[in-house]
Design an enzyme around this catalytic site. Structure first.
Site, PDB file in Angstrom:
ATOM      1  N   HIS A  22     107.477   3.392  32.974  1.00 23.87           N
ATOM      2  CA  HIS A  22     108.095   4.522  32.270  1.00 23.87           C
ATOM      3  C   HIS A  22     107.506   4.822  30.903  1.00 23.87           C
ATOM      4  CE1 HIS A  22     110.300   2.451  29.050  1.00 23.87           C
ATOM      5  NE2 HIS A  22     110.452   1.471  29.895  1.00 23.87           N
TER       6      HIS A  22
ATOM      7  N   HIS B  45     112.066   5.189  37.661  1.00 19.83           N
ATOM      8  CA  HIS B  45     112.752   5.640  36.435  1.00 19.83           C
ATOM      9  C   HIS B  45     113.200   7.080  36.637  1.00 19.83           C
ATOM     10  CE1 HIS B  45     113.270   6.500  32.108  1.00 19.83           C
ATOM     11  NE2 HIS B  45     113.303   5.191  31.940  1.00 19.83           N
TER      12      HIS B  45
END
Ligand code: UD1
Ligand code: UDP
Length: 370
Positions: A205, A238
């Site tokens: 992420h 994510h």
């Protein structure tokens, strides 16, 4: 007042909130900015924490300055209304930096949990290295996880008597989570403990990895899945749409890549345990997986968490596809390489950091009780 906004903060402050709730003569006020929404709510639900104030700030496409601006403005109003004796923030997100500035400007002492982490590169992780340095300049109390972080704070000019080495509350949370029996919600994960296949757990992420680096990670995942049909790659994606857009197209058609929604924290700790190798750019997972004896390949060029690298359980490998493939292959193909990395190391704490934080908080807000 404990203020937080994202998943990793929520996990690491939860043991402190719980300890404050149990502490006589201390009343926690839990405030969430909700810089994250679903991923934050998942953690609060696991730990049974109901915030007193929820600013509900998350917006798709939010920018660093849009979050920072609204955190400072909205937290200011909350501080005006509740007038806490101290504010606790954890880590290095925009919520942390904004809340610390808001409290500092109101002359409310700031207590910084997980203080003193440094990569040494102001642009990586971006903007977290800057955020934590800013908070170190204005915090009244610095709760450092290790002696390395203590030394970093001293080098930044923080006074020795304001630093307390208490370990990292992530280990308190992890001990609690692994001891708790869970059933995986995802059906494919329910079979995992009886699955003969090797499991590669992947999470990504970081902002500095968005774009080409993330595409390269996706390509490497594809190549690994094709080269090792007996490998199961588990990718809890994510919620950031930019992450999904870069990786999703490379793995969508592969049977041995399990692409799933973020896993609830209790289940995630068991998922780490059921995995053989962890490939990640996460900060928190660099602390948890070594504690569970899992080799961690970090998709970054540097880290603010050198302790487990020094212990040999974590390796920095960057994001070039060929390197990712060769490092994962070495662990899959060579049992000695695997054994050399798969050591349980606990440089980040003993699981009692939250209790230490509360003792220090008590001393700060009511010294006569200390
Ligand atoms: C932020 C933190 C980073 C932390 C990471 C943990 C900053 C600058 N960055 O990352 O330090 O490691 O969180 O995951 O504070 N989204 C949802 N639902 C959620 C969460 C996110 O839909 O529950 C989507 C939204 O579209 C949001 C986007 O993801 O706009 C990015 O969220 P954001 O908090 O801005 O992420 P990062 O800054 O990348
Ligand atoms: N985590 C989780 N579910 C997932 C992926 C991660 O509960 O599907 C937890 C993980 O155990 C760790 C934290 O989230 O404690 C890490 O969050 P993230 O990687 O988003 O942020 P960072 O630690 O990099 O700031």
């Amino acid at each position: 007042m404990v203020i937080y906004g994202t998943r990793p903060e929520a996990i690491k402050v939860a043991p402190v909130v719980k300890a404050l709730e149990a502490a006589p003569n201390l009343t926690p006020i839990v405030v969430v900015t909700a810089q994250h929404r679903e991923m934050l709510d998942q953690v609060n639900a696991v730990f049974d924490i109901v915030p007193d104030v929820d600013l509900n700030l998350m917006a798709h496409g939010q920018t660093l300055n849009s979050i920072a601006g609204s955190v400072i403005t909205k937290i200011d109003t909350v501080l005006e209304e509740h007038r806490p004796d101290a504010v606790v923030v954890q880590g290095d997100t925009t919520t942390v930096m904004g809340a610390a500035i808001a409290a500092f400007n109101r002359e409310i002492p700031v207590v910084h949990l997980e203080a003193g982490l440094r990569s040494g590169d102001i642009n990586s992780p971006f903007p977290e290295e800057a955020n934590r340095k800013i908070v170190s300049q204005i915090a009244r109390v610095h709760l450092a996880p290790t002696m390395v972080s203590r030394r970093n704070l001293l080098a930044d000019g923080v006074a020795d008597e304001d630093i307390h080495v208490i370990g990292n509350t992530v280990i308190d949370a992890l001990h609690w989570a692994v001891a708790r029996p869970v059933e995986f919600n995802v059906p494919e994960l329910q079979k995992l403990t009886h699955d003969e296949r090797k499991v590669l757990l992947v999470t990504t992420h970081r902002r500095e990895n968005l774009g080409d680096n993330m595409v390269s990670i996706g390509k490497a995942m594809r190549q690994l899945a094709v080269t090792y049909p007996d490998l199961l790659i588990v990718w809890p994606a994510h919620k950031n749409p930019k992450v999904r857009a870069s990786i999703g197209p490379h793995i969508g058609d592969l049977d041995n890549v399990l692409s799933i929604e973020p896993v609830e924290y209790g289940e995630f700790s068991h998922l780490i345990n059921a995995s053989d190798i962890v490939l990640t750019d996460s900060g928190g997972i660099q602390e948890e997986a070594p504690s569970l004896g899992k080799p961690v390949l970090v998709l970054r060029e540097n880290t603010e968490r050198p302790e487990a690298v020094d212990a040999g359980t974590v390796k920095l490998i960057g994001t070039a596809a060929e390197r990712i493939v060769s490092e994962v292959s070495a662990l899959l193909d060579d049992s000695k390489t695997y054994r050399d990395m798969a050591n349980a190391v606990n440089p980040y704490g003993d699981g009692h950091s939250a209790g230490r934080s509360v003792a220090i908080l008590r001393q700060l807000v009511s010294p006569s009780q200390g």
